[in-house]
Write a protein that holds these residues in place. Sequence first.
Motif, short mmCIF file in Angstrom:
data_model
loop_
_atom_site.label_atom_id
_atom_site.label_comp_id
_atom_site.label_asym_id
_atom_site.label_seq_id
_atom_site.Cartn_x
_atom_site.Cartn_y
_atom_site.Cartn_z
N HIS A 1 0.80 -1.23 0.00
CA HIS A 1 0.00 0.00 0.00
C HIS A 1 0.83 1.28 0.00
CE1 HIS A 1 -4.03 -1.82 0.60
NE2 HIS A 1 -3.31 -2.80 1.13
N PHE A 2 2.16 1.15 -0.02
CA PHE A 2 3.03 2.33 -0.06
C PHE A 2 4.08 2.17 -1.14
CE2 PHE A 2 1.23 3.10 4.06
CZ PHE A 2 1.34 4.48 4.26
N VAL A 3 4.23 3.23 -1.96
CA VAL A 3 5.35 3.36 -2.88
C VAL A 3 5.94 4.73 -2.65
CG1 VAL A 3 4.27 1.83 -4.57
CG2 VAL A 3 3.97 4.31 -4.78
N ALA A 4 7.09 5.00 -3.24
CA ALA A 4 7.76 6.29 -2.99
C ALA A 4 8.41 6.83 -4.24
CB ALA A 4 8.81 6.14 -1.88
N ALA A 5 8.46 8.16 -4.32
CA ALA A 5 9.31 8.87 -5.28
C ALA A 5 10.42 9.49 -4.44
CB ALA A 5 8.53 9.94 -6.02
N SER A 6 11.60 8.89 -4.48
CA SER A 6 12.67 9.27 -3.56
C SER A 6 14.01 8.77 -4.08
CB SER A 6 12.40 8.69 -2.17
OG SER A 6 13.40 9.07 -1.24
N THR A 7 15.08 9.29 -3.48
CA THR A 7 16.42 8.81 -3.78
C THR A 7 17.04 8.10 -2.58
OG1 THR A 7 17.38 10.93 -3.07
CG2 THR A 7 16.82 10.70 -5.41
N ASN A 8 16.35 8.06 -1.46
CA ASN A 8 16.92 7.53 -0.21
C ASN A 8 16.40 6.11 0.04
OD1 ASN A 8 17.86 7.01 2.37
ND2 ASN A 8 17.34 9.04 3.17
N LEU A 9 17.03 5.13 -0.61
CA LEU A 9 16.57 3.75 -0.48
C LEU A 9 16.68 3.22 0.94
CD1 LEU A 9 17.93 2.03 -3.73
CD2 LEU A 9 15.54 2.39 -3.08
N LYS A 10 17.66 3.65 1.68
CA LYS A 10 17.81 3.19 3.06
C LYS A 10 16.60 3.60 3.89
CE LYS A 10 20.99 3.38 7.02
NZ LYS A 10 20.05 3.95 8.01
N ALA A 11 16.20 4.86 3.76
CA ALA A 11 15.07 5.35 4.55
C ALA A 11 13.75 4.74 4.08
CB ALA A 11 15.00 6.87 4.46
N THR A 12 13.58 4.58 2.77
CA THR A 12 12.32 3.98 2.29
C THR A 12 12.22 2.53 2.72
OG1 THR A 12 13.37 3.50 0.14
CG2 THR A 12 12.09 5.54 0.32
N ARG A 13 13.36 1.83 2.72
CA ARG A 13 13.38 0.43 3.16
C ARG A 13 13.01 0.33 4.63
NH1 ARG A 13 18.65 -0.72 1.99
NH2 ARG A 13 18.10 -0.71 -0.22
N GLU A 14 13.56 1.22 5.45
CA GLU A 14 13.24 1.21 6.88
C GLU A 14 11.77 1.52 7.12
OE1 GLU A 14 15.95 4.07 8.42
OE2 GLU A 14 17.67 2.68 8.45
N PHE A 15 11.17 2.32 6.25
CA PHE A 15 9.75 2.65 6.38
C PHE A 15 8.87 1.44 6.07
CE2 PHE A 15 5.69 4.32 4.97
CZ PHE A 15 5.43 5.35 5.86
N GLY A 16 9.39 0.52 5.24
CA GLY A 16 8.63 -0.66 4.86
C GLY A 16 8.29 -0.73 3.39
N ILE A 17 8.87 0.17 2.58
CA ILE A 17 8.60 0.19 1.15
C ILE A 17 9.66 -0.65 0.43
CG2 ILE A 17 8.38 1.64 -0.90
CD1 ILE A 17 7.57 3.93 0.96
N ALA A 18 9.20 -1.57 -0.39
CA ALA A 18 10.12 -2.43 -1.13
C ALA A 18 10.92 -1.60 -2.13
CB ALA A 18 9.33 -3.52 -1.86
N ASP A 19 12.18 -1.99 -2.31
CA ASP A 19 13.06 -1.23 -3.21
C ASP A 19 12.48 -1.10 -4.61
OD1 ASP A 19 14.77 -1.08 -1.08
OD2 ASP A 19 16.40 -2.25 -1.99
N GLU A 20 11.84 -2.16 -5.09
CA GLU A 20 11.31 -2.12 -6.46
C GLU A 20 10.12 -1.16 -6.59
OE1 GLU A 20 9.62 -5.95 -4.52
OE2 GLU A 20 11.50 -4.80 -4.52
N ASN A 21 9.63 -0.67 -5.46
CA ASN A 21 8.50 0.27 -5.49
C ASN A 21 8.94 1.70 -5.16
OD1 ASN A 21 6.80 -1.87 -6.10
ND2 ASN A 21 6.42 -2.31 -3.93
#
Length: 530
Positions: free
Chosen positions: A227-247
Amino acid sequence: MLRTLPAWQALAEHAQSLRPTHLRELFAGNPARFDHFSLRHGKLLLDFSKQRVTEETLARLRQLAQELRLDAWTARLRAGEAINHTEGRAVRHMDLRAGDSAPPEVKAVLSRMAAFCDAIHSGTWRGYSGDCITDVVNLGIGGSDLGPRMVVQALSAQHQLDIKVHFVSNLDGADLASTLAHLNPRTTLFIVASKTFSTLETLTNARTARDWLLAAAGQTAEAVAKHFVAASTNLKATREFGIADENVFEFWDWVGGRFSLWSAIGLPIALAVGYRNFTELLAGAHNLDRHFLEAPAEANLPLTLALLSLWNTDFLNAASHGIFPYSQSLSLFPRYLQQLEMESNGKLYDRAGDPVDVPTCPIIWGEAGTNGQHSFFQLLHQGGQPIPSDFIALGKSDYPLHGHHTALLANCLAQSAALAFGQTAEEASASGIPEHLLPYRTFPGNQPSTTLVLGELTPYTLGQLIALYEHKVFCLSVLWGLNAFDQWGVELGKVLASRLTPVVRGEADDHTLDSSTAGLITHLRQFRMS
């Protein structure tokens, strides 16, 4: 310093001689003025005949642009040089919409966006309960909100029927809470739009949205990835949030926030109107890019808009500029331009770090017609201060209802004419106005305006419109000697807010605060805050 330049001084002398001349006189002296003071690019028409300029004015303004080396700066922009010198970054938003000529990394992200849109629209992507996604909530602020939000509203006639896109930007809980109140967590997807994945407003809203989702999903952490995707450059932070890298959809530090809707930040646009329409938006912008880079100065629409703005601001002493789209679909366009223009060029210091010795960006404001006519247009007609305007009209309505569009266009044309020519006491008296009312029914006119006509509002023409104003902003930044691509004033507010947050909560004290801020905090602490 700008005032010492020969071209600037010549313009100042010219402005002094032209100042007493009324638009009525300019039109009377040149019955073909519209033909001489309008430009076309494809189906775009730019009519600036109601601006208080002559051929000499335009020639002198173009000479100033030449003296300030606009061509050289445009070449540096085109070459991808680091013209954002305070941050050491290139400015390459044109690469995002360059089509077949786009860089490989841009094409790769666009390809992933296309596949994602297809998965959502086809129902292949499903939520934690197995249900299809019906609602998308974009969580962003500034450039990660205003551009996509404006485009999604502007293209409402092209919306996909299976998806509804919402926008939440404000840190005020009322923004998020009122949006979530009407949504189903099983069918809602969130886009967290933050380059650094650290923006206070966006991340606060994202964490609250995640809590809302997990409360419904039974605290199943795997649900976040559905239920979450991101437009971002910070893969470490998005991963910690629970968003899969491919999203996580990447964009780059050469994409400035207010120039970013063409990038992964435009994902909510693609979801709202379909990916094919998103590519048409990019194509329209690319078309205007080519025009800006290739058209000579006398035929160049963005440069002409910029020169007129500089003339009105620095030589006719206009401190604000109204934007009036006669299209409800474009009602957010003035708000979008507020950020694009004022965050870019609302600055005191030039590229050398010296104070600019002339006024720079005017205050940008506006409202959709005809609503504005029933609020602030009174001030434009009789307020006694110069306020230039841009009128934006559509040849064809995107929502054709019998009798509506003709009346709308008549109002648009009437207002620009009334602002230009006004009404004299003699004309009012001849129309039957009693003598004691003549002072109230006399209108000085001479308010400059430009009218921009789009044949119709489509993804392609909207792309042209947005790029037109982007390049206008760049031209003005060169003319004023500014860096249009940083925003340190915004950063200062963020630093102060982070310092004050624990003080407001009562978790810390700061004895260096001014008495006003300290007094307000003391008063506010009596209310329970989280």
